[in-house]
Design an enzyme around this catalytic site. Structure first.
Site, PDB file in Angstrom:
ATOM      1  CG  HIS A 220      -7.676   2.550  -6.937  1.00 13.15           C
ATOM      2  ND1 HIS A 220      -8.587   1.672  -7.469  1.00 13.15           N
ATOM      3  CD2 HIS A 220      -8.032   3.787  -7.410  1.00 13.15           C
ATOM      4  CE1 HIS A 220      -9.448   2.325  -8.227  1.00 13.15           C
ATOM      5  NE2 HIS A 220      -9.130   3.611  -8.219  1.00 13.15           N
TER       6      HIS A 220
ATOM      7  CG  ASP B  33      -9.648  -4.847  -6.273  1.00 16.72           C
ATOM      8  OD1 ASP B  33      -9.493  -5.546  -5.258  1.00 16.72           O
ATOM      9  OD2 ASP B  33      -8.736  -4.655  -7.105  1.00 16.72           O
ATOM     10  CG  ASP B  34     -12.501  -0.421  -7.335  1.00 16.92           C
ATOM     11  OD1 ASP B  34     -11.373  -0.230  -6.862  1.00 16.92           O
ATOM     12  OD2 ASP B  34     -12.706  -0.564  -8.565  1.00 16.92           O
TER      13      ASP B  34
END
Length: 313
Positions: free
Chosen positions: A134, A13-14
């Site tokens: 998110h 993620d991110d």
């Protein structure tokens, strides 16, 4: 090679959060530790991340962001319900508080989600194969309906449903995290009929809340995989379970570099990101995958495999 018992998408993620995050995720992918990434298109290093994904053929999806930084849609960057007077999203807690007070426009949520998909397309040249939220905003009440409609309209086939088996037996998690994760799970369970109605798919099992940051270890991952494999039908030796493991590898962000417009957060600057990178590339973990017949893959590789499409979790 024996047939896989578990097809596992390990999603970093991110992606795009900062150059050091990008480099850590790429290093993890090249070492075999992650098999997919989720891109923050409003983050400061999103263009670099998209270029790296192209260069290294990294499967990439969209990490839809409604809680950190600045909206992608120019029309929402000033005087919208999604932002503070300073022009930033309300934050993980603030977004939820505004939603509870019915202060958020779902039309503006839709505009921003569509703008982020368009930005993803501009960066990568294609639509995302998967799209999640998110800080799990995509499963929140009202938001999930808009999110599902956008995925359906744009024919984005996969999402994430963060309901983790074994979550409630993790006594080592601090109380505030147990409360937050329990609420995430409740929201996710209530999202299942919505996502099903729109024909959206997700892997059979979600993992990652109990193995994040300092809680990631080979033994904890082994525990999580055991819970995932336990979901296979006992009547079939040939059943293949599909799962997604959410991870956050990287190198610690520089204090003044990164984020989505407000600078990097504490978790990004901590050593926990690099700790995850080390664990995910440990030989002992690869041995565990081989021993348990776990095959790392991307969302596109799940087609034709038993993926959830109904409210049967």
């Amino acid at each position: 090679m024996p047939q896989a018992r578990l097809k596992l998408v390990v999603t970093g993620d991110d992606f795009g959060y900062c150059p050091r995050r990008n480099q850590g995720i790429v290093d993890c992918f090249l070492a075999g530790g992650v098999s997919s990434v989720s891109l923050l298109v409003n983050a400061c290093a999103a263009q670099e991340a998209a270029d790296l994904a192209k260069r290294h053929s990294i499967p990439i999806g969209l990490h839809a962001n409604l809680s950190e930084g600045v909206p992608v849609s120019p029309s929402l960057q000033r005087a919208s319900t999604l932002v503070t007077p300073q022009g930033f999203f309300h934050g993980k807690t603030g977004f939820r508080q505004q939603l509870e007070k019915r202060q958020l426009s779902m039309k503006q949520v839709e505009v921003e989600l569509r703008a982020q998909v368009q930005r993803f397309r501009e960066l990568t040249g294609h639509l995302p194969q998967h799209m999640d939220g998110h800080q799990h905003v995509h499963v929140l009440p009202e938001v999930r309906d808009v999110f599902a409609q956008v995925l359906s309209d744009l024919k984005i086939p996969y999402t994430r449903v963060p309901v983790e088996p074994g979550l409630h037996s993790c006594s080592w998690l601090p109380a505030h995290l147990r409360r937050f994760y329990a609420q995430v799970e409740k929201d996710a369970l209530e999202s299942i009929p919505v996502f099903s109605r729109f024909g959206i798919r997700w892997p059979d099992v979600y993992l990652g809340l109990t193995t994040m940051g300092q809680n990631m270890s080979v033994s904890n991952l082994q525990r999580a995989l055991r819970h995932a494999l336990a979901t296979a039908p006992s009547t079939s030796d040939e059943a293949v379970v599909t799962a997604e493991l959410m991870v956050h590898p990287g190198y610690p962000s520089c204090p003044t570099e990164g984020g989505c417009g407000e600078g990097p957060d504490d978790f990004s600057r901590s050593e926990e990101r690099q700790h995850e990178l080390r664990v995910l590339t440990e030989p002992g973990l690869f041995h565990l995958y081989k021993q348990q017949r776990v095959q790392l893959c991307a969302f596109r590789d799940l087609s034709g495999t038993s993926c959830v499409l109904e409210a049967n979790q």
